[in-house]
Design an enzyme around this catalytic site. Sequence first.
Site, PDB file in Angstrom:
ATOM      1  N   GLU A   1       1.207   3.840   2.068  1.00  0.00           N
ATOM      2  CA  GLU A   1       1.939   4.205   3.278  1.00  0.00           C
ATOM      3  C   GLU A   1       3.206   3.359   3.431  1.00  0.00           C
ATOM      4  O   GLU A   1       4.245   3.857   3.866  1.00  0.00           O
ATOM      5  CB  GLU A   1       1.043   4.024   4.515  1.00  0.00           C
ATOM      6  CG  GLU A   1      -0.237   4.854   4.470  1.00  0.00           C
ATOM      7  CD  GLU A   1      -1.418   4.083   3.924  1.00  0.00           C
ATOM      8  OE1 GLU A   1      -2.518   4.238   4.488  1.00  0.00           O
ATOM      9  OE2 GLU A   1      -1.254   3.340   2.932  1.00  0.00           O
TER      10      GLU A   1
ATOM     11  N   ARG B   1      -8.033  -2.530 -27.964  1.00  0.00           N
ATOM     12  CA  ARG B   1      -7.159  -2.760 -29.121  1.00  0.00           C
ATOM     13  C   ARG B   1      -6.463  -1.489 -29.585  1.00  0.00           C
ATOM     14  O   ARG B   1      -5.406  -1.544 -30.197  1.00  0.00           O
ATOM     15  CB  ARG B   1      -7.981  -3.326 -30.303  1.00  0.00           C
ATOM     16  CG  ARG B   1      -8.720  -4.597 -29.948  1.00  0.00           C
ATOM     17  CD  ARG B   1      -9.512  -5.160 -31.103  1.00  0.00           C
ATOM     18  NE  ARG B   1     -10.510  -4.247 -31.646  1.00  0.00           N
ATOM     19  CZ  ARG B   1     -11.682  -3.990 -31.087  1.00  0.00           C
ATOM     20  NH1 ARG B   1     -12.000  -4.581 -29.935  1.00  0.00           N
ATOM     21  NH2 ARG B   1     -12.549  -3.161 -31.636  1.00  0.00           N
TER      22      ARG B   1
ATOM     23  N   THR C   1     -27.301  -5.706 -29.671  1.00  0.00           N
ATOM     24  CA  THR C   1     -26.011  -5.157 -30.100  1.00  0.00           C
ATOM     25  C   THR C   1     -25.035  -6.283 -30.412  1.00  0.00           C
ATOM     26  O   THR C   1     -24.300  -6.232 -31.406  1.00  0.00           O
ATOM     27  CB  THR C   1     -25.432  -4.241 -29.000  1.00  0.00           C
ATOM     28  OG1 THR C   1     -26.307  -3.126 -28.814  1.00  0.00           O
ATOM     29  CG2 THR C   1     -24.049  -3.733 -29.376  1.00  0.00           C
TER      30      THR C   1
ATOM     31  N   CYS D   1      -5.516   1.497   6.373  1.00  0.00           N
ATOM     32  CA  CYS D   1      -6.269   0.284   6.692  1.00  0.00           C
ATOM     33  C   CYS D   1      -5.864  -0.248   8.060  1.00  0.00           C
ATOM     34  O   CYS D   1      -4.728  -0.071   8.513  1.00  0.00           O
ATOM     35  CB  CYS D   1      -6.075  -0.772   5.616  1.00  0.00           C
ATOM     36  SG  CYS D   1      -4.371  -1.324   5.398  1.00  0.00           S
TER      37      CYS D   1
ATOM     38  N   HIS E   1       0.827  -1.198   0.000  1.00  0.00           N
ATOM     39  CA  HIS E   1       0.000   0.000   0.000  1.00  0.00           C
ATOM     40  C   HIS E   1       0.871   1.261   0.000  1.00  0.00           C
ATOM     41  O   HIS E   1       2.085   1.203   0.186  1.00  0.00           O
ATOM     42  CB  HIS E   1      -0.940  -0.009   1.204  1.00  0.00           C
ATOM     43  CG  HIS E   1      -2.041  -1.015   1.091  1.00  0.00           C
ATOM     44  ND1 HIS E   1      -3.080  -1.092   1.987  1.00  0.00           N
ATOM     45  CD2 HIS E   1      -2.271  -2.001   0.169  1.00  0.00           C
ATOM     46  CE1 HIS E   1      -3.902  -2.078   1.636  1.00  0.00           C
ATOM     47  NE2 HIS E   1      -3.431  -2.639   0.538  1.00  0.00           N
TER      48      HIS E   1
ATOM     49  N   ASP F   1     -23.772  -6.374 -34.201  1.00  0.00           N
ATOM     50  CA  ASP F   1     -22.434  -5.800 -34.363  1.00  0.00           C
ATOM     51  C   ASP F   1     -21.297  -6.810 -34.184  1.00  0.00           C
ATOM     52  O   ASP F   1     -20.170  -6.534 -34.589  1.00  0.00           O
ATOM     53  CB  ASP F   1     -22.216  -4.657 -33.367  1.00  0.00           C
ATOM     54  CG  ASP F   1     -23.150  -3.481 -33.617  1.00  0.00           C
ATOM     55  OD1 ASP F   1     -23.835  -3.480 -34.656  1.00  0.00           O
ATOM     56  OD2 ASP F   1     -23.194  -2.577 -32.765  1.00  0.00           O
TER      57      ASP F   1
ATOM     58  N   LEU G   1     -15.412  -5.953 -27.753  1.00  0.00           N
ATOM     59  CA  LEU G   1     -15.410  -5.294 -26.445  1.00  0.00           C
ATOM     60  C   LEU G   1     -14.056  -5.423 -25.737  1.00  0.00           C
ATOM     61  O   LEU G   1     -13.982  -5.587 -24.515  1.00  0.00           O
ATOM     62  CB  LEU G   1     -16.524  -5.842 -25.537  1.00  0.00           C
ATOM     63  CG  LEU G   1     -17.956  -5.704 -26.059  1.00  0.00           C
ATOM     64  CD1 LEU G   1     -18.945  -6.170 -25.002  1.00  0.00           C
ATOM     65  CD2 LEU G   1     -18.265  -4.278 -26.494  1.00  0.00           C
TER      66      LEU G   1
END
Length: 346
Positions: free
Chosen positions: A53, A214, A203, A78, A51, A207, A211
């Site tokens: 810190e 690229r 869709t 934390c 983390h 299409d 997703l």
Amino acid sequence: MNEQEKYMHRCLELAAKGFGNVAPNPMVGSVIVYNGEIIGEGYHEQYGKAHAEVNAIHSVKDKSLLKKATLYVNLEPCSHTGKTPPCADLIIEHKIPYVVIGTIDSFNQVCGRGIEKLNKAGIDVKVGVLEDECKELNKRFFTFHEKKRPYIILKWAQTADGFIDKVRDDPSTPALQISNETAQQMVHNWRSKEQAIMVGKNTALLDNPKLTVRKAEGKNPIRIVTDKNLSIPDNYFLLDKSVPTIVFTAIEMSSDTNLEYVNIDFDKKIIPQILNELYNRNIQSLIVEGGYKVLNSFITDNYWDEAKVFISEYSINKGINAPEINLKPVNKEQVNNNMLLSYSNK
């Protein structure tokens, strides 16, 4: 900007370097100051690793100075053991006397416990420096823990006269290309920073989208699609198992590597079921890329936080209507021959 705000601003700059690499953890930066000079700094670089810190403390060359220094951090340290030991314990161990925190962590395993632990150790703690900026940076994290759902970004492109596509009923008819190359690169960059991306069945069928990322660097988001009767052909990109993909369906179907089928009740509201499943999987952010029916469902049911809309300079006179948001955009940006409108659902 006073001195505390200056150092907290530096924490935010450092924290932002972790964008896209630390989820589902928050983005956190930390600086350590002695006699008005930064003697150490660090940020959470990757999920599962040290983390902010910890990195800041380890960067300090002369550890003896820590006993007289102030540690700044944009989010409450934390107090529990997760992938790494509690940061609050490390601060106490090094006897750092002053800690300045941007905002409290709303995650129920922390949420004030880190501050309480520091106070009990005799550390002087101040909370609330640049609090709004600190919350804005980690809006995905806070939305996830406070609303019990991912942070939702809607995205679409439309013509100047308000259409997202021409009317099509056949996948052999190519989609209307509205956004330009620069806009497409921006979208792929957004994808690389979020954990999941979603489209509806129509869709997917028309299409055959990938997703994926690229046209930018970064990792692919988890792909999500709704397909009640499993009508998407097996040879379509969404089912190619190249990227982790979740198909929400009413049909019982065996899952495979990178291709998971999850049953939901299509007679009930679909979106809350999907968001609840994503919440249970610790998925903190979701881009919804359409089409109209899916986007409009998110808008109508008020399940969205941001919307990004590209508007082209040309008209087509008739087609599939674009969704409508009855708010003023918070930002307008010219992207070559496209205008990018950004909306915020406060």
